[in-house]
Scaffold this motif. Sequence first.
Motif, PDB file in Angstrom:
ATOM      1  N   UNK A 137       0.845  -1.188   0.000  1.00 38.74           N
ATOM      2  CA  UNK A 137       0.000   0.000   0.000  1.00 38.74           C
ATOM      3  C   UNK A 137       0.884   1.243   0.000  1.00 38.74           C
ATOM      4  N   UNK A 138       2.102   1.058   0.522  1.00 37.45           N
ATOM      5  CA  UNK A 138       3.109   2.113   0.522  1.00 37.45           C
ATOM      6  C   UNK A 138       4.451   1.466   0.236  1.00 37.45           C
ATOM      7  N   UNK A 139       5.457   2.295  -0.027  1.00 36.87           N
ATOM      8  CA  UNK A 139       6.800   1.776  -0.261  1.00 36.87           C
ATOM      9  C   UNK A 139       7.412   1.414   1.086  1.00 36.87           C
ATOM     10  N   UNK A 140       7.753   0.141   1.262  1.00 42.08           N
ATOM     11  CA  UNK A 140       8.222  -0.351   2.558  1.00 42.08           C
ATOM     12  C   UNK A 140       9.639  -0.889   2.432  1.00 42.08           C
ATOM     13  N   UNK A 141      10.467  -0.562   3.420  1.00 40.71           N
ATOM     14  CA  UNK A 141      11.818  -1.114   3.477  1.00 40.71           C
ATOM     15  C   UNK A 141      11.744  -2.579   3.889  1.00 40.71           C
ATOM     16  N   UNK A 142      12.564  -3.397   3.250  1.00 43.35           N
ATOM     17  CA  UNK A 142      12.535  -4.841   3.491  1.00 43.35           C
ATOM     18  C   UNK A 142      13.944  -5.311   3.820  1.00 43.35           C
ATOM     19  N   UNK A 143      14.126  -5.900   5.003  1.00 44.15           N
ATOM     20  CA  UNK A 143      15.425  -6.417   5.407  1.00 44.15           C
ATOM     21  C   UNK A 143      15.381  -7.941   5.471  1.00 44.15           C
ATOM     22  N   UNK A 144      16.502  -8.558   5.139  1.00 36.45           N
ATOM     23  CA  UNK A 144      16.605 -10.013   5.203  1.00 36.45           C
ATOM     24  C   UNK A 144      17.410 -10.418   6.425  1.00 36.45           C
TER      25      UNK A 144
END
Length: 201
Positions: A137-144
């Motif tokens: 729905x929004x630009x989200x930061x994604x960490x692994x």
Amino acid sequence: MKNIVARTLVLGMVFLMLGGLAGQAAACVGKTLTLGTTADPQQTLLAEIVALLISERTGTAVTIEQFESPAAIHDAQMRANVDITIGYTALGQLEILGGDPIEDPADLFQAVKSRFSQDMNLIWLEPFGFDRQVQSAALVSDQAAPVVRRDTLRRFPALARLIGRLGGTIDEATLAALEQKSRDQAARDVARTFLRENRLI
């Protein structure tokens, strides 16, 4: 005389600590762990890095099992068929937990880590160090980050500290370079070179 006694005590404590770590690693020898991944090249590369680190440093055999989707991996881990996975915070929050997007990367990681631990007995270890952007729905930061079953960490006491050494070692530039190499080389070979260059094995 007092200095000699003090030095002897310090050396004794150091040897005990080293002996304890060596004993924990030795306890892993001859055992097997299962690491679940998808066919995604990035996830496969990270899985190879984690698997090689464990096997080279502890003697534990790590079987990498490929699944069709992150949901299938999560289901297998919940059923204790998989010990370790490579988790992504945005995927965990949005798809597995069914939560709302959280924009701040640190807040997102803590939210996912807390819920997985409390509700599922799955422990998120320190992120590898890179962020990627995911559109929801929004630009989200994604960490692994590596995600390990709590009972696996109990059976392998040295595992969390060992895998934790990967935390913060793979930023965006490093990841891009590793992925580029993986186009021409086997992921396991790229992983081994990375671990050796960083003196992790």
